[in-house]
Design a protein around this motif. Structure first.
Motif, short mmCIF file in Angstrom:
data_model
loop_
_atom_site.label_atom_id
_atom_site.label_comp_id
_atom_site.label_asym_id
_atom_site.label_seq_id
_atom_site.Cartn_x
_atom_site.Cartn_y
_atom_site.Cartn_z
N ILE A 86 0.84 -1.18 0.00
CA ILE A 86 0.00 0.00 0.00
C ILE A 86 0.88 1.24 0.00
O ILE A 86 2.05 1.19 0.40
CB ILE A 86 -0.98 0.04 1.19
N ASP A 87 0.32 2.36 -0.46
CA ASP A 87 1.05 3.62 -0.38
C ASP A 87 0.17 4.78 0.10
O ASP A 87 0.57 5.93 0.06
CB ASP A 87 1.75 3.96 -1.70
N ASN A 88 -1.04 4.45 0.56
CA ASN A 88 -1.98 5.38 1.15
C ASN A 88 -2.90 4.58 2.05
O ASN A 88 -2.88 3.35 2.01
CB ASN A 88 -2.81 6.08 0.05
N PRO A 89 -3.76 5.25 2.82
CA PRO A 89 -4.73 4.48 3.61
C PRO A 89 -5.61 3.62 2.69
O PRO A 89 -5.93 4.02 1.57
CB PRO A 89 -5.56 5.56 4.30
N VAL A 90 -6.01 2.45 3.21
CA VAL A 90 -6.85 1.52 2.45
C VAL A 90 -8.04 1.13 3.32
O VAL A 90 -7.88 0.80 4.49
CB VAL A 90 -6.06 0.26 2.04
N VAL A 91 -9.24 1.17 2.72
CA VAL A 91 -10.46 0.76 3.41
C VAL A 91 -11.15 -0.29 2.56
O VAL A 91 -11.33 -0.11 1.35
CB VAL A 91 -11.42 1.96 3.63
N PHE A 92 -11.50 -1.40 3.20
CA PHE A 92 -12.30 -2.45 2.57
C PHE A 92 -13.68 -2.43 3.22
O PHE A 92 -13.81 -2.79 4.38
CB PHE A 92 -11.66 -3.83 2.75
N ASN A 93 -14.67 -1.97 2.48
CA ASN A 93 -16.05 -2.04 2.96
C ASN A 93 -16.59 -3.41 2.59
O ASN A 93 -16.44 -3.84 1.44
CB ASN A 93 -16.90 -0.93 2.34
N VAL A 94 -17.21 -4.08 3.54
CA VAL A 94 -17.64 -5.46 3.35
C VAL A 94 -19.14 -5.50 3.11
O VAL A 94 -19.92 -4.97 3.91
CB VAL A 94 -17.25 -6.33 4.56
N GLN A 95 -19.53 -6.13 2.00
CA GLN A 95 -20.95 -6.29 1.69
C GLN A 95 -21.58 -7.31 2.64
O GLN A 95 -20.89 -8.21 3.13
CB GLN A 95 -21.13 -6.76 0.25
N PRO A 96 -22.89 -7.18 2.90
CA PRO A 96 -23.56 -8.14 3.78
C PRO A 96 -23.36 -9.58 3.32
O PRO A 96 -23.33 -9.87 2.12
CB PRO A 96 -25.03 -7.73 3.67
N GLY A 97 -23.17 -10.46 4.29
CA GLY A 97 -23.02 -11.88 4.00
C GLY A 97 -22.22 -12.58 5.08
O GLY A 97 -21.72 -11.96 6.01
N THR A 98 -22.13 -13.89 4.92
CA THR A 98 -21.32 -14.71 5.81
C THR A 98 -20.11 -15.19 5.03
O THR A 98 -20.25 -15.75 3.94
CB THR A 98 -22.13 -15.92 6.34
N TYR A 99 -18.94 -14.96 5.58
CA TYR A 99 -17.67 -15.31 4.95
C TYR A 99 -17.00 -16.39 5.79
O TYR A 99 -16.56 -16.12 6.90
CB TYR A 99 -16.78 -14.07 4.84
N ALA A 100 -16.98 -17.61 5.29
CA ALA A 100 -16.36 -18.73 5.99
C ALA A 100 -14.89 -18.75 5.60
O ALA A 100 -14.51 -19.35 4.60
CB ALA A 100 -17.05 -20.03 5.64
N GLU A 101 -14.07 -18.08 6.41
CA GLU A 101 -12.66 -17.92 6.07
C GLU A 101 -11.80 -17.86 7.32
O GLU A 101 -12.22 -17.36 8.36
CB GLU A 101 -12.42 -16.61 5.31
N THR A 132 -0.15 6.57 9.41
CA THR A 132 -0.90 7.35 8.42
C THR A 132 -1.58 6.45 7.40
O THR A 132 -2.73 6.69 7.03
CB THR A 132 0.06 8.32 7.67
N ASN A 133 -0.91 5.43 6.97
CA ASN A 133 -1.42 4.51 5.94
C ASN A 133 -1.95 3.23 6.61
O ASN A 133 -1.28 2.21 6.61
CB ASN A 133 -0.34 4.18 4.92
N THR A 134 -3.15 3.34 7.14
CA THR A 134 -3.76 2.22 7.84
C THR A 134 -4.59 1.37 6.88
O THR A 134 -4.90 1.79 5.76
CB THR A 134 -4.67 2.74 8.97
N ILE A 135 -4.96 0.17 7.35
CA ILE A 135 -5.77 -0.76 6.56
C ILE A 135 -7.00 -1.11 7.40
O ILE A 135 -6.87 -1.65 8.50
CB ILE A 135 -4.98 -2.04 6.23
N THR A 136 -8.18 -0.79 6.88
CA THR A 136 -9.43 -0.97 7.63
C THR A 136 -10.36 -1.93 6.91
O THR A 136 -10.57 -1.80 5.70
CB THR A 136 -10.14 0.39 7.82
N PHE A 137 -10.92 -2.87 7.67
CA PHE A 137 -11.99 -3.75 7.18
C PHE A 137 -13.25 -3.34 7.94
O PHE A 137 -13.30 -3.49 9.16
CB PHE A 137 -11.66 -5.22 7.44
N ASN A 138 -14.24 -2.81 7.23
CA ASN A 138 -15.44 -2.28 7.87
C ASN A 138 -16.68 -3.03 7.38
O ASN A 138 -17.01 -2.97 6.19
CB ASN A 138 -15.58 -0.80 7.57
N GLY A 139 -17.35 -3.73 8.30
CA GLY A 139 -18.55 -4.47 7.95
C GLY A 139 -19.81 -3.62 7.95
O GLY A 139 -20.85 -4.06 7.47
N GLY A 140 -19.75 -2.43 8.52
CA GLY A 140 -20.90 -1.54 8.54
C GLY A 140 -21.92 -1.86 9.61
O GLY A 140 -22.46 -0.95 10.23
#
Length: 182
Positions: A41-56, A69-77
């Motif tokens: 990465i070279d900037n902040p990264v956000v992964f917005n997660v669509q509704p669902g069940t993820y078996a992982e 400054t360059n964080t990585i976010t996983f947001n389920g909402g």
């Protein structure tokens, strides 16, 4: 030699907002993690997660370019719409932060259905500056079981408890912890 072929995979460092889900940029968490590891990465990264069940089972390592400054976010909402689930019979953790820094997981359900050596989130090998916020962490509960914990920090995969210098400056806040036993 004249008939040798060399293939080089070059990718652009990730930056900005992406979506995980059936109609997203990535169909699952591990596809997104593969790009994080390969492309950096070279900037902040956000992964917005669509509704669902993820078996992982999600294993995160140190990502080049990640910083305060360059964080990585996983947001389920919403914890009622997004679930990551794992059965500890293969890997004990649902989310494994192995030396991974500057990650945030928020607004999702993190579940582990294992009944021994099962963890929702496992931080190990200097996994520092991480945030586990506003999640619902669900663990199985059966009388007499042990070492089934929503969040655990250790120095290695086989060390169940944090000793020494590990999981520094991490924030674990506003989570609902259900089940488990220590």
């Amino acid at each position: 030699n004249l008939n040798d072929t060399m293939v080089i995979d070059v990718c652009t460092p990730l930056a900005g907002t992406y979506t995980i889900g059936t109609t997203g940029d990535y169909t699952d968490f591990n596809s997104a993690v593969a790009d994080l590891n390969q492309c950096q990465i070279d900037n902040p990264v956000v992964f917005n997660v669509q509704p669902g069940t993820y078996a992982e089972y999600i294993r995160l390592i140190e990502v080049t370019g990640a910083s305060a400054t360059n964080t990585i976010t996983f947001n389920g909402g919403d914890t009622s719409l997004v679930t990551i689930t794992n059965d500890a019979s293969v890997q004990p953790a649902t989310i494994e932060l192995e030396g991974a820094d500057y990650f945030t997981f928020k607004n999702m359900t993190i579940e582990n259905t294992g009944t021994i050596d099962a963890w929702g989130v496992h931080m190990q090998q200097d996994a520092n500056f991480n945030v586990i916020d506003s999640n619902r962490i669900v663990m199985e509960y059966f009388s007499g079981i042990y070492d089934v914990c929503p969040v655990v920090a250790s120095n290695s995969e086989t060390d169940d408890y944090s000793e020494g210098n590990n999981a520094n400056n991490c924030v674990i806040s506003n989570n609902t912890l259900i089940g488990g036993e220590m």
